[in-house]
Design an enzyme around this catalytic site. Sequence first.
Site, PDB file in Angstrom:
ATOM      1  CG  PHE A  17      18.315 -14.341  -4.541  1.00 46.39           C
ATOM      2  CD1 PHE A  17      17.155 -14.712  -3.889  1.00 46.39           C
ATOM      3  CD2 PHE A  17      19.233 -13.561  -3.859  1.00 46.39           C
ATOM      4  CE1 PHE A  17      16.908 -14.309  -2.588  1.00 46.39           C
ATOM      5  CE2 PHE A  17      18.992 -13.152  -2.556  1.00 46.39           C
ATOM      6  CZ  PHE A  17      17.832 -13.533  -1.917  1.00 46.39           C
ATOM      7  CD  GLN A  68      18.906  -3.339  -2.344  1.00 43.57           C
ATOM      8  OE1 GLN A  68      19.553  -4.058  -1.594  1.00 43.57           O
ATOM      9  NE2 GLN A  68      18.727  -3.635  -3.616  1.00 43.57           N
ATOM     10  CG  HIS A  84      14.047  -5.376   2.218  1.00 41.26           C
ATOM     11  ND1 HIS A  84      12.757  -5.842   2.328  1.00 41.26           N
ATOM     12  CD2 HIS A  84      14.817  -6.473   1.998  1.00 41.26           C
ATOM     13  CE1 HIS A  84      12.764  -7.161   2.185  1.00 41.26           C
ATOM     14  NE2 HIS A  84      13.996  -7.564   1.985  1.00 41.26           N
ATOM     15  CG  LEU A 104      14.957  -6.909   6.320  1.00 42.76           C
ATOM     16  CD1 LEU A 104      15.929  -7.522   5.324  1.00 42.76           C
ATOM     17  CD2 LEU A 104      14.250  -5.721   5.699  1.00 42.76           C
ATOM     18  CD  GLU A 154      13.210  -8.482  -1.377  1.00 42.49           C
ATOM     19  OE1 GLU A 154      12.801  -7.613  -2.144  1.00 42.49           O
ATOM     20  OE2 GLU A 154      14.394  -8.757  -1.239  1.00 42.49           O
ATOM     21  NE  ARG A 162      16.104  -6.773  -1.644  1.00 43.07           N
ATOM     22  CZ  ARG A 162      17.165  -7.224  -1.032  1.00 43.07           C
ATOM     23  NH1 ARG A 162      18.248  -6.493  -0.972  1.00 43.07           N
ATOM     24  NH2 ARG A 162      17.172  -8.399  -0.471  1.00 43.07           N
ATOM     25  CG  HIS A 179      18.110  -4.184   3.130  1.00 39.04           C
ATOM     26  ND1 HIS A 179      18.199  -4.936   4.289  1.00 39.04           N
ATOM     27  CD2 HIS A 179      18.499  -5.000   2.122  1.00 39.04           C
ATOM     28  CE1 HIS A 179      18.626  -6.157   3.979  1.00 39.04           C
ATOM     29  NE2 HIS A 179      18.816  -6.214   2.681  1.00 39.04           N
ATOM     30  NE  ARG A 239      22.659  -5.576  -1.160  1.00 37.79           N
ATOM     31  CZ  ARG A 239      22.110  -6.702  -0.687  1.00 37.79           C
ATOM     32  NH1 ARG A 239      22.570  -7.887  -1.067  1.00 37.79           N
ATOM     33  NH2 ARG A 239      21.100  -6.646   0.148  1.00 37.79           N
TER      34      ARG A 239
END
Length: 565
Positions: free
Chosen positions: A112, A226, A228, A242, A245, A276, A341, A376
Amino acid sequence: MVLVIGTGGAGLRAAIELAEAGIDVLAVGKRPKEDAHTALAAGGINAALATMDPEDSWQQHAADTLKESYLLADPRTAQIVTQGAARGIDDLERYGMAFAREEDGRVSQRFFGAHKFRRTAFAGDYTGLEIQRTLIRRADQLNIPVLDGVYITRLLVHEGAVFGAYGFDLTDGTRYLIHADAVILAAGGHTRIWRRTSSRRDENIGDSFRLAVEAGARLRDPELVQFHPSGIIEPENAAGTLVSEAARGEGGILRNARGERFMARYDPARMELSTRDRVALASYTEIKEGRGTPKGGVWLDVSHLPRQTIMSRLPRVYQTLLDLQMLDITREPIEIAPTAHYSMGGVWVRPEDHSTDVRGLYAIGEASSGLHGANRLGGNSLIELLVFGRITGQAAAAYSQSLTAQLRSASAIAHARAEIDDLLAADGPENVRALQRAIRNTMTEHAGVVRDEEGLRTGLAELSVIEKRMEDVGVHPDIAGYQDLAHAFDLMSAALAARATLEAALERRETRGCHNRSDYPDMDPALQVNLVWSPTGITHESIPAIPVEISSLMEEVSTDGKLAE
């Protein structure tokens, strides 16, 4: 008794810890606990279990976290979370959560984003929902009382110590006076104060920030938000929802209105698998420079992928777009734009137990700060809930048991009561919802993905006008319930969160991670500090040194071939 405000993953995990320790606990949430924001988390939860990559370690997880934070995360917080992560997964398994597993029974872990090793455990593409269900089940087993549909308006404080909270029932307006030895604030962040956000209506509006600040606590790094890269644009009531991703991770392509694959301009090596902050900035730049779609977005296209891949790997994305837009993503591209986000800043807390400046008050989850810095690491938010839910539950239990008496204040209770009475009597011409929208427009225009001095100052001037107009609101509960009163408190929360964000963004005259200043495009070593905000001003707080066992492992981590962060 300990009061937990918020019934998402963080709040429930803290309540479980308290109940298991034999402490009386009450959990209160304004929306049904089954529908808490945690349930939306898709990607996974991080822990260095080393089930797939034996060389992984908590030290490497901490190193990746601190590196990705652009050196604004607190090393002590990162160490506590990464060291306690495996225990957090064990707790979930003890409560009966079904993680995806390998054929031999090991917990599956996948890549990830900027993780060096595979350390993200998951349950399909609905990990957060499964965690929420698991915690609700455990809370039920322990007979933890959970009040849904109750809106907390004020924390009750006497001589620097919290002694409870005040609120009302969203359906019938019944008042609640809750006396508590300690309060754990787990009511989320402030991303709903932007026009496009992955949060639903009336959540993450800054409740935690206002409750904490009015009680005497401070905020840390509220400007670090953050964005997104992929939120849908339509319909308006779902703008910002969303698109996972995983859509880019599986081979989705980003194009501007001219059909150009624009990531080649911004990160030619990683393209759509960039981080991101970079993808959000790239999309924002394309739109701002006139290469966006007519509706102000860019195209995310997965239609070239085999239909079977989409149906098996992106089932939630497929279903969401079909439900909201009647769009078949196996045939058509998706129109997206950056969306607010996650609040990486939050209430100022001590790293060891997440206590605040107010005795007996704790903050956890997205309401708190310290772990994420300026970017993050994907999958870290869910593990943070479990680690600090447990630790803070223990700390609140010990604090509660240490009290020989609980001092209360009649005037604090009277003030909380009068605050609601005054709003219910308010019959001014200003519409609460219209003022909320005005704040969202101001934040989107002047404190979005890219900021500058002039825009931020304009935003503050606009906010001052909105704050003045707030003095003339009309509040009109009706037969359907007391939502209008809740919206008035939401508006106060949004205004405070917006002011903190704008003032801190003005103070951070550099570009670092999610915080892009077009007038200060470089990172400033002198600003490798946390900005601590209160209504009286901003202080610069130095960050402790990173232990050598962690710093020696910090390196640029490739995301080639990995699922996007």
